[in-house]
Design a protein around this motif. Structure first.
Motif, PDB file in Angstrom:
ATOM      1  N   ASP A 143       0.837  -1.189   0.000  1.00 33.40           N
ATOM      2  CA  ASP A 143       0.000   0.000   0.000  1.00 33.40           C
ATOM      3  C   ASP A 143       0.878   1.248   0.000  1.00 33.40           C
ATOM      4  OD1 ASP A 143      -2.045  -1.841   0.253  1.00 33.40           O
ATOM      5  OD2 ASP A 143      -2.280  -1.515   2.406  1.00 33.40           O
ATOM      6  N   LEU A 171      -3.467   4.462  -1.163  1.00 33.60           N
ATOM      7  CA  LEU A 171      -3.662   3.545  -2.277  1.00 33.60           C
ATOM      8  C   LEU A 171      -3.359   2.123  -1.830  1.00 33.60           C
ATOM      9  CD1 LEU A 171      -1.815   5.706  -4.949  1.00 33.60           C
ATOM     10  CD2 LEU A 171      -4.281   5.597  -4.534  1.00 33.60           C
ATOM     11  N   SER A 177      -9.076   1.677  -2.045  1.00 34.15           N
ATOM     12  CA  SER A 177      -8.265   2.837  -1.688  1.00 34.15           C
ATOM     13  C   SER A 177      -9.103   3.831  -0.883  1.00 34.15           C
ATOM     14  CB  SER A 177      -7.700   3.499  -2.938  1.00 34.15           C
ATOM     15  OG  SER A 177      -6.806   2.620  -3.596  1.00 34.15           O
TER      16      SER A 177
END
Length: 260
Positions: A143, A171, A177
């Motif tokens: 991430d 993200l 997200s």
């Protein structure tokens, strides 16, 4: 029908000398800060897709521990690292172990005597289990967090105070997200005490299951020790005030801060 429960909690990383400073401010060049935190939480109710707190949860408990480190590399650059451990039990699953490791930094774009603006980025990977309290899988993945910081110090009723605002795009590789907005107000009524009021809000992108939103508040007190206030202890209470598809969490926050 299975109910997907979602919640996001962002721990604000704070640093303060004699005048309160917050996450937007850079760490002093050559200084290192360590924050060790423990957060036990529970929920017996959850917010449904309409934002009503009507869901009953038979079992929802979590214990989170983390070690956060930042170091001032230069007047503008602060590098950061964080190790996250999670132990949780819900109606449908249990996990205990390394949740993730984060590496990142923030760059001070502009700084004056009472204002700072910075940009930051971090990468989060390794570990498994839920990285937030609403993940649907244990895949882990990689991430990314892109964040803007703004901080302002001032006097409130003659006492040192600050406000710290952060906006982020988080993200995620395997999960939805997120957009995040965090705000912190801190006041020092005396040289060795600080009171903080914080709000952590956000939402996920819409997926097949829907969308999660959350508004969490945290009130805490911080007691610092020593002539240079390089050791501090924080005690706080956190609660989910509103949301959609998230549990209504109540948690205690205990942290030890050390700068050297």
């Amino acid at each position: 029908m299975k109910i997907w429960l979602r919640l996001a909690v962002l721990a604000a990383c704070l640093f303060f000398p004699a005048v309160a400073h917050a996450g937007a401010w850079p760490q002093a060049t050559g200084d290192t800060q360590i924050i060790i935190s423990y957060e036990p939480g529970h929920a017996d109710k959850g917010f449904d897709a309409n934002g009503d707190k009507t869901l009953s949860l038979d079992k929802w408990k979590t214990n989170e521990a983390s070690i956060y480190v930042d170091r001032g590399v230069s007047e503008r650059l602060t590098v950061t690292a964080k190790v996250n451990y999670r132990d949780y039990t819900t109606d449908s699953e249990h996990f205990s172990g390394l949740s993730s490791i984060e590496l990142g930094g923030r760059w001070t774009v502009k700084r004056t005597d009472d204002f700072v603006f910075a940009l930051g980025a971090s990468i989060e990977g390794l570990g498994k289990g839920r990285r937030t309290d609403f993940d649907l899988s244990t895949k882990g993945g990689t991430d990314y967090d892109l964040r803007a910081y703004a901080g302002k110090s001032f006097k409130l009723m003659g006492k040192p105070a600050f406000i710290d605002l952060q906006a982020a795009r988080h993200l995620r590789q395997y999960e939805a997200s997120q957009w995040r907005v965090d705000a912190t107000l801190g006041v020092k009524p005396s040289p060795k005490w600080m009171v903080m009021a914080q709000v952590f809000a956000g939402r996920t992108d819409k997926e097949g299951w829907g969308r999660a939103t959350w508004t969490n508040t945290e009130l805490s007190v911080v007691r610092s020790f020593g002539p240079q206030q390089k050791t501090s202890v924080q005690l706080g209470l956190r609660q989910t005030l509103a949301g959609r598809n998230v549990p209504a969490v109540k948690a205690v926050v205990v942290s030890l801060w050390k700068t050297f």
